[in-house]
Design a protein around this motif. Structure first.
Motif, short mmCIF file in Angstrom:
data_model
loop_
_atom_site.label_atom_id
_atom_site.label_comp_id
_atom_site.label_asym_id
_atom_site.label_seq_id
_atom_site.Cartn_x
_atom_site.Cartn_y
_atom_site.Cartn_z
N LYS A 66 0.86 -1.18 0.00
CA LYS A 66 0.00 0.00 0.00
C LYS A 66 0.90 1.24 0.00
N ASP A 67 0.32 2.39 -0.33
CA ASP A 67 1.09 3.63 -0.38
C ASP A 67 1.79 3.94 0.93
N ASN A 68 1.14 3.67 2.05
CA ASN A 68 1.75 3.94 3.36
C ASN A 68 3.02 3.12 3.55
N VAL A 70 4.95 2.04 1.07
CA VAL A 70 5.94 2.60 0.15
C VAL A 70 6.57 3.85 0.78
N ASN A 71 5.78 4.65 1.48
CA ASN A 71 6.31 5.83 2.17
C ASN A 71 7.31 5.43 3.25
N LYS A 94 8.52 1.07 -10.10
CA LYS A 94 8.27 2.31 -9.37
C LYS A 94 9.53 2.68 -8.60
N PRO A 99 7.77 11.37 -0.05
CA PRO A 99 6.65 12.28 -0.32
C PRO A 99 6.82 13.61 0.42
#
Length: 154
Positions: A66-68, A70-71, A94, A99
């Motif tokens: 999920k994006d979290n 990846v952060n 990717k 961010p």
């Protein structure tokens, strides 16, 4: 004398995280909670890399981030690359990017911050993407990369 090699099986479906700084490989494994994943995980560290000298890599079968997540990776391995694999083919590449804002991933290092005393989702503004400095939305205290404490999901 014949050269011996150990081959790691190709990933049919899943994710490969490549170009992790070798010294941060286990940190990435920890912050992502990969010890709880029930599918096959292969990882290597201190692998030769033209760009980094030494790197780490993680292959996770049947698992996507999920994006979290990846952060979180971006905070400890900002040069990492994520490859999504489907039917043995790379379907998405990717480059991990730090961010501008991080929400709910790390704790504020200020013990007096409201987020450390109430059930409030943490929120930080990234003030330095190179050295990873985060300014808390609530108390404005700067948390640097050395003091990052990740919020682990239960």
């Amino acid at each position: 004398m014949a050269k011996k090699e150990l081959n790691v099986s190709a990933l049919q479906n899943g994710t490969v995280i490549d170009h992790i700084p070798a010294q941060n490989l286990f940190k990435v494994i920890n912050i992502l909670g990969l010890d709880k994943v029930k599918t096959m995980i292969t990882f290597g560290t201190n692998l030769d890399s033209k760009q980094q000298g030494k790197k780490g890599i993680i292959k996770i079968s049947e698992y996507y981030f999920k994006d979290n997540d990846v952060n979180k990776i971006a905070l400890v391995a900002p040069q990492a690359k994520l490859n999504t694999i489907e039917d043995y083919q790379v379907t998405e590449k990717k480059v991990v990017e730090v961010p501008d804002e991080i929400t709910g991933a790390v704790r504020c290092m200020n013990p007096a911050c409201v987020t450390n005393h109430q059930r409030i989702t943490t929120r930080f503004y990234v003030t330095d993407k190179q050295n990873i400095n985060l300014r808390c939305h609530y108390c404005e205290k700067i948390t640097d990369q050395e003091n990052l404490r990740f919020i682990m999901e239960e």
